[in-house]
Design a protein around this motif. Structure first.
Motif, PDB file in Angstrom:
ATOM      1  N   SER A  47      -5.933  21.964  79.055  1.00  0.00           N
ATOM      2  CA  SER A  47      -6.431  21.839  80.283  1.00  0.00           C
ATOM      3  C   SER A  47      -6.579  20.566  80.497  1.00  0.00           C
ATOM      4  CB  SER A  47      -7.902  22.431  80.064  1.00  0.00           C
ATOM      5  OG  SER A  47      -8.403  22.454  81.246  1.00  0.00           O
ATOM      6  N   GLU A  67     -10.562  31.756  73.165  1.00  0.00           N
ATOM      7  CA  GLU A  67     -11.263  30.464  72.470  1.00  0.00           C
ATOM      8  C   GLU A  67     -10.337  29.836  71.646  1.00  0.00           C
ATOM      9  OE1 GLU A  67     -14.181  29.691  73.746  1.00  0.00           O
ATOM     10  OE2 GLU A  67     -14.515  31.383  74.926  1.00  0.00           O
ATOM     11  N   ARG A  75      -8.885  21.050  74.759  1.00  0.00           N
ATOM     12  CA  ARG A  75      -9.548  22.348  75.130  1.00  0.00           C
ATOM     13  C   ARG A  75      -8.265  23.173  75.751  1.00  0.00           C
ATOM     14  NH1 ARG A  75     -12.204  22.068  79.717  1.00  0.00           N
ATOM     15  NH2 ARG A  75     -11.413  20.147  80.253  1.00  0.00           N
TER      16      ARG A  75
END
Length: 201
Positions: A47, A67, A75
């Motif tokens: 990200s 996740e 992330r």
């Protein structure tokens, strides 16, 4: 070199290609490759990074919920959960999420689904060129990947490897990154044609 870095190199190369097309502007968009199915594991672009400048290390391994697995420095994309849902439901080997203009414009005109037929380019999208009504689903945008995943699954057609998220972008998938790219390129042409010819009617 680890398998994740090898996949990361391929994801970075694809992201650079899409950035050159203007389909991953700024830090938008994300790509994934399915690493395993039991349990489901994906490699997803990280990200907040410029997708035209990714390296082989700018990738995150995620679980079936999107996740990140423990011990990773980056992330995953916020949309990793939807990538995982598409991989699970559609059996996709790769998913590309792009901010292509034509699908978003088409979704404004046909919010209940975009119908295509009798176009040669449909063959590149995995469908027949004639006498095959293709309906690309459109779902409302949401920041909740569970909501988007449920909407995707509710309208999922195994023969149509794409989903348009209204006022957001498009997801296209295939057995691998190359097939997903070919399908995305063909879908962009098809929806650009559709909006140019029928959008004003």
């Amino acid at each position: 070199m680890t398998a994740l870095v090898t996949v990361g190199r391929a994801l970075a190369a694809e992201a650079a290609r899409y950035t050159d097309l203007g389909w991953m502007r700024g830090t938008s968009g994300n790509l994934s490759v399915t690493l395993g199915r039991d349990p489901l594991r994906l490699a997803v672009t990280a990200s907040g990074l410029d997708k035209g400048e990714l390296t082989a290390h700018d990738v995150v391994e995620v679980d079936e919920a999107g996740e990140a697995l423990p011990g990773q420095r980056l992330r995953p994309s916020a949309e990793a959960g939807l990538h995982a849902r598409i991989a699970r439901v559609a059996g996709a080997g790769a998913v590309v999420h792009l901010h292509v203009l034509a699908p978003v414009v088409a979704a404004e005109r046909w919010p209940d689904g975009i119908e295509l037929r009798d176009l040669e380019m449909l063959k590149g999208f995995g469908r027949a060129a004639h006498d095959d009504l293709v309906r690309v689903p459109v779902v409302p945008n949401s920041q909740d990947m569970g909501v988007l995943g449920d909407a995707f699954e509710a309208g999922y057609d195994p023969a149509t490897p794409a989903l348009v998220v209204a006022r957001h972008g498009v997801y296209v998938w295939g057995d691998d990154l190359l097939e997903a790219r070919w399908r995305a390129e063909c879908l962009e042409w098809l929806l650009r044609f559709k909006t140019a010819i029928e959008g004003g009617r």
